[in-house]
Motif scaffolding. Structure first.
Motif, PDB file in Angstrom:
ATOM      1  N   THR A  97      -3.173  -0.459   5.273  1.00  0.00           N
ATOM      2  CA  THR A  97      -2.645  -1.370   5.198  1.00  0.00           C
ATOM      3  C   THR A  97      -3.368  -1.637   6.876  1.00  0.00           C
ATOM      4  OG1 THR A  97      -1.256   0.223   6.001  1.00  0.00           O
ATOM      5  CG2 THR A  97      -0.202  -0.685   4.692  1.00  0.00           C
ATOM      6  N   LYS A  98      -3.396  -0.083   7.293  1.00  0.00           N
ATOM      7  CA  LYS A  98      -3.451   0.066   8.897  1.00  0.00           C
ATOM      8  C   LYS A  98      -5.598   0.612   9.042  1.00  0.00           C
ATOM      9  CE  LYS A  98      -2.182   1.018  13.816  1.00  0.00           C
ATOM     10  NZ  LYS A  98      -1.484   1.236  13.980  1.00  0.00           N
ATOM     11  N   SER A 123      -5.466  -4.446  10.786  1.00  0.00           N
ATOM     12  CA  SER A 123      -4.211  -4.288   9.770  1.00  0.00           C
ATOM     13  C   SER A 123      -4.379  -5.267   9.196  1.00  0.00           C
ATOM     14  CB  SER A 123      -3.085  -5.202  10.661  1.00  0.00           C
ATOM     15  OG  SER A 123      -2.634  -4.531  11.594  1.00  0.00           O
ATOM     16  N   LEU A 124      -4.815  -5.194   7.366  1.00  0.00           N
ATOM     17  CA  LEU A 124      -5.464  -5.976   6.315  1.00  0.00           C
ATOM     18  C   LEU A 124      -4.068  -6.467   5.358  1.00  0.00           C
ATOM     19  CD1 LEU A 124      -7.719  -2.470   6.002  1.00  0.00           C
ATOM     20  CD2 LEU A 124      -8.863  -4.784   5.586  1.00  0.00           C
ATOM     21  N   ASP A 125      -4.023  -7.289   4.930  1.00  0.00           N
ATOM     22  CA  ASP A 125      -3.134  -7.590   3.421  1.00  0.00           C
ATOM     23  C   ASP A 125      -3.136  -7.059   2.533  1.00  0.00           C
ATOM     24  OD1 ASP A 125      -1.488 -10.242   3.780  1.00  0.00           O
ATOM     25  OD2 ASP A 125      -2.799 -10.195   1.963  1.00  0.00           O
ATOM     26  N   SER A 126      -2.002  -6.688   1.941  1.00  0.00           N
ATOM     27  CA  SER A 126      -2.311  -5.858   0.803  1.00  0.00           C
ATOM     28  C   SER A 126      -2.639  -6.450   0.116  1.00  0.00           C
ATOM     29  CB  SER A 126      -0.597  -5.784   0.496  1.00  0.00           C
ATOM     30  OG  SER A 126       0.156  -6.750   0.110  1.00  0.00           O
ATOM     31  N   ASN A 127      -2.670  -7.609  -0.213  1.00  0.00           N
ATOM     32  CA  ASN A 127      -3.796  -8.893  -1.408  1.00  0.00           C
ATOM     33  C   ASN A 127      -2.500  -8.742  -2.536  1.00  0.00           C
ATOM     34  OD1 ASN A 127      -5.657  -9.963  -2.411  1.00  0.00           O
ATOM     35  ND2 ASN A 127      -7.007  -9.005  -3.104  1.00  0.00           N
ATOM     36  N   GLU A 128      -0.935  -8.692  -2.324  1.00  0.00           N
ATOM     37  CA  GLU A 128      -1.029  -9.323  -3.549  1.00  0.00           C
ATOM     38  C   GLU A 128      -0.350 -10.402  -3.878  1.00  0.00           C
ATOM     39  OE1 GLU A 128       3.814  -6.248  -4.226  1.00  0.00           O
ATOM     40  OE2 GLU A 128       2.721  -6.445  -2.286  1.00  0.00           O
ATOM     41  N   ARG A 129      -0.278 -11.009  -2.757  1.00  0.00           N
ATOM     42  CA  ARG A 129       0.132 -12.930  -2.968  1.00  0.00           C
ATOM     43  C   ARG A 129      -1.092 -13.962  -3.593  1.00  0.00           C
ATOM     44  NH1 ARG A 129      -0.326 -14.936   2.878  1.00  0.00           N
ATOM     45  NH2 ARG A 129      -1.125 -12.820   3.258  1.00  0.00           N
ATOM     46  N   SER A 130      -2.289 -12.652  -3.901  1.00  0.00           N
ATOM     47  CA  SER A 130      -3.536 -13.130  -4.520  1.00  0.00           C
ATOM     48  C   SER A 130      -3.514 -12.092  -6.271  1.00  0.00           C
ATOM     49  CB  SER A 130      -4.172 -12.888  -3.852  1.00  0.00           C
ATOM     50  OG  SER A 130      -5.247 -12.005  -3.897  1.00  0.00           O
ATOM     51  N   TYR A 132      -4.203  -9.648  -6.315  1.00  0.00           N
ATOM     52  CA  TYR A 132      -5.025  -8.557  -5.978  1.00  0.00           C
ATOM     53  C   TYR A 132      -6.164  -8.875  -6.023  1.00  0.00           C
ATOM     54  CZ  TYR A 132      -1.424  -5.780  -5.135  1.00  0.00           C
ATOM     55  OH  TYR A 132      -0.019  -4.578  -5.191  1.00  0.00           O
TER      56      TYR A 132
END
Length: 135
Positions: A97-98, A123-130, A132
């Protein structure tokens, strides 16, 4: 009409007509480093993997169910090197996450380093929206 002395200024102001302006960007070389220590590692993905720079390198992973924060200390082979850019590759589903970036001099561990400077964090995006799939 007076021409600007700096060709980049001409380009930025939209003053290009039939002239061709060539820009030469500085070449970026990989900075040689060695892993000094890590607070933990998965047995199949040890921190020393980062010492190899090839397509077969598997990278480092923190242990499953570890405590946070995890620490990875890298020592630059050239102590006077200038860092212009930092590239971090993350697994598409094992995303931190960071990531905090800290530099120091003459220390083999973060706690023992006499001079530490925090440069900031990513900060990084969790990639859930795509689902993964994004990289």
């Amino acid at each position: 009409k007076k021409r600007p002395e700096n060709p980049a200024a001409c380009f930025q102001k939209g003053g290009l007509s039939s002239r061709v302006v060539k820009f030469r960007l500085p070449t970026m070389n990989k900075l040689a480093f060695s892993v000094v220590s890590s607070s933990g590692e998965e047995s199949d993905y040890p921190a020393r993997e980062l010492n190899k720079h090839s397509a077969e390198t598997r990278g480092w992973q923190s242990p499953r169910f570890c405590s946070y924060p995890q620490t990875l200390i890298l020592q630059l082979h050239d102590p006077n090197a200038t860092i212009n850019q930092l590239q971090i590759l993350s697994h598409q589903s094992k995303i931190p996450t960071k990531i905090e970036v800290v530099i120091g001099r003459d220390g083999s561990s973060f706690a023992n380093c006499p001079e530490v400077k925090r440069l900031g964090y990513i900060s990084l995006d969790s990639n859930e929206r795509s689902n993964y799939q994004a990289r």
